[in-house]
Design a protein around this motif. Structure first.
Motif, mmCIF file in Angstrom:
data_model
loop_
_atom_site.group_PDB
_atom_site.id
_atom_site.type_symbol
_atom_site.label_atom_id
_atom_site.label_comp_id
_atom_site.label_asym_id
_atom_site.label_seq_id
_atom_site.Cartn_x
_atom_site.Cartn_y
_atom_site.Cartn_z
ATOM 1 N N MET A 97 0.825 -1.206 0.000
ATOM 2 C CA MET A 97 0.000 0.000 0.000
ATOM 3 C C MET A 97 0.864 1.263 0.000
ATOM 4 N N PRO A 98 0.348 2.335 -0.602
ATOM 5 C CA PRO A 98 1.047 3.620 -0.514
ATOM 6 C C PRO A 98 1.069 4.111 0.931
ATOM 7 N N MET A 99 2.040 4.953 1.233
ATOM 8 C CA MET A 99 2.166 5.530 2.573
ATOM 9 C C MET A 99 2.241 7.053 2.405
ATOM 10 N N PRO A 100 1.131 7.675 2.016
ATOM 11 C CA PRO A 100 1.188 9.097 1.683
ATOM 12 C C PRO A 100 1.517 10.003 2.870
ATOM 13 N N THR A 101 2.292 11.022 2.562
ATOM 14 C CA THR A 101 2.655 12.037 3.541
ATOM 15 C C THR A 101 2.571 13.388 2.851
ATOM 16 N N VAL A 155 2.931 29.470 1.542
ATOM 17 C CA VAL A 155 2.922 28.075 1.971
ATOM 18 C C VAL A 155 3.176 27.187 0.750
ATOM 19 N N VAL A 156 4.161 26.331 0.881
ATOM 20 C CA VAL A 156 4.493 25.375 -0.171
ATOM 21 C C VAL A 156 4.107 23.988 0.350
ATOM 22 N N THR A 157 3.332 23.261 -0.436
ATOM 23 C CA THR A 157 2.860 21.940 -0.037
ATOM 24 C C THR A 157 3.405 20.900 -0.995
ATOM 25 N N ARG A 158 3.896 19.812 -0.428
ATOM 26 C CA ARG A 158 4.367 18.692 -1.234
ATOM 27 C C ARG A 158 3.774 17.411 -0.659
ATOM 28 N N ARG A 159 3.397 16.508 -1.560
ATOM 29 C CA ARG A 159 2.858 15.215 -1.161
ATOM 30 C C ARG A 159 3.777 14.123 -1.718
ATOM 31 N N CYS A 160 3.974 13.114 -0.926
ATOM 32 C CA CYS A 160 4.782 11.966 -1.335
ATOM 33 C C CYS A 160 3.977 10.710 -1.015
ATOM 34 N N ASP A 161 3.606 9.955 -2.043
ATOM 35 C CA ASP A 161 2.837 8.731 -1.812
ATOM 36 C C ASP A 161 3.710 7.566 -1.363
ATOM 37 N N TYR A 162 4.949 7.533 -1.853
ATOM 38 C CA TYR A 162 5.850 6.431 -1.540
ATOM 39 C C TYR A 162 7.159 6.994 -0.999
ATOM 40 N N ARG A 197 10.959 7.363 0.609
ATOM 41 C CA ARG A 197 12.234 6.747 0.242
ATOM 42 C C ARG A 197 12.403 5.449 1.018
ATOM 43 N N GLY A 198 12.701 4.389 0.319
ATOM 44 C CA GLY A 198 12.852 3.085 0.933
ATOM 45 C C GLY A 198 11.659 2.168 0.687
ATOM 46 N N HIS A 199 10.529 2.726 0.261
ATOM 47 C CA HIS A 199 9.363 1.932 -0.101
ATOM 48 C C HIS A 199 9.701 1.172 -1.384
ATOM 49 N N PRO A 200 9.174 -0.034 -1.576
ATOM 50 C CA PRO A 200 9.482 -0.792 -2.794
ATOM 51 C C PRO A 200 9.218 -0.021 -4.099
ATOM 52 N N LYS A 201 8.288 0.928 -4.075
ATOM 53 C CA LYS A 201 8.029 1.714 -5.277
ATOM 54 C C LYS A 201 8.901 2.972 -5.356
ATOM 55 N N ASN A 202 9.738 3.182 -4.353
ATOM 56 C CA ASN A 202 10.681 4.302 -4.341
ATOM 57 C C ASN A 202 11.937 3.839 -3.590
ATOM 58 N N PRO A 203 12.602 2.800 -4.113
ATOM 59 C CA PRO A 203 13.694 2.169 -3.372
ATOM 60 C C PRO A 203 14.940 3.039 -3.231
ATOM 61 N N MET A 204 15.701 2.737 -2.180
ATOM 62 C CA MET A 204 16.992 3.384 -1.963
ATOM 63 C C MET A 204 18.044 2.622 -2.763
ATOM 64 N N ASP A 205 19.108 3.320 -3.149
ATOM 65 C CA ASP A 205 20.225 2.618 -3.760
ATOM 66 C C ASP A 205 21.185 2.179 -2.649
ATOM 67 N N TRP A 206 22.215 1.420 -3.010
ATOM 68 C CA TRP A 206 23.132 0.882 -1.999
ATOM 69 C C TRP A 206 23.834 1.982 -1.220
ATOM 70 N N GLU A 207 24.162 3.078 -1.875
ATOM 71 C CA GLU A 207 24.838 4.182 -1.182
ATOM 72 C C GLU A 207 23.944 4.771 -0.096
#
Length: 85
Positions: free
Chosen positions: A4-8, A19-26, A28-38
């Motif tokens: 499932m998405p984890m929106p923030t 006011v600046v608004t940003r939404r992130c559904d996935y 960093r680190g979620h399978p749909k937004n994975p981290m690289d090895w670094e």
């Protein structure tokens, strides 16, 4: 199961009052937004900072190397020994 998405949503109010608004559904680190090895290595070093006396940089680098090649590790007990000094 379905991942499932984890929106923030974050609102930032600038010094000018805008006011600046940003939404992130996935995050960093979620399978749909994975981290690289670094990024994973940096996170491991950061998360182990409070117990750095147990996990020196060499040991942590060894953990990362082993995890990168996990499908080739003959004895995962060796990884457990690195993680539980």
């Amino acid at each position: 199961g379905r991942i499932m998405p984890m929106p923030t949503t974050v609102d930032i109010k600038t010094a000018s009052g805008r006011v600046v608004t940003r939404r992130c559904d996935y995050p960093r680190g979620h399978p749909k937004n994975p981290m690289d090895w670094e990024e994973l290595e940096a996170k491991l070093f950061d998360c182990t900072r409070p117990v750095r006396h147990k996990y020196d940089k060499g040991r942590l680098s060894e953990v990362i190397s082993m995890v990168k090649e996990l499908d080739r590790v003959r004895d995962v007990g060796a990884l457990a020994k690195l993680l539980c000094p």
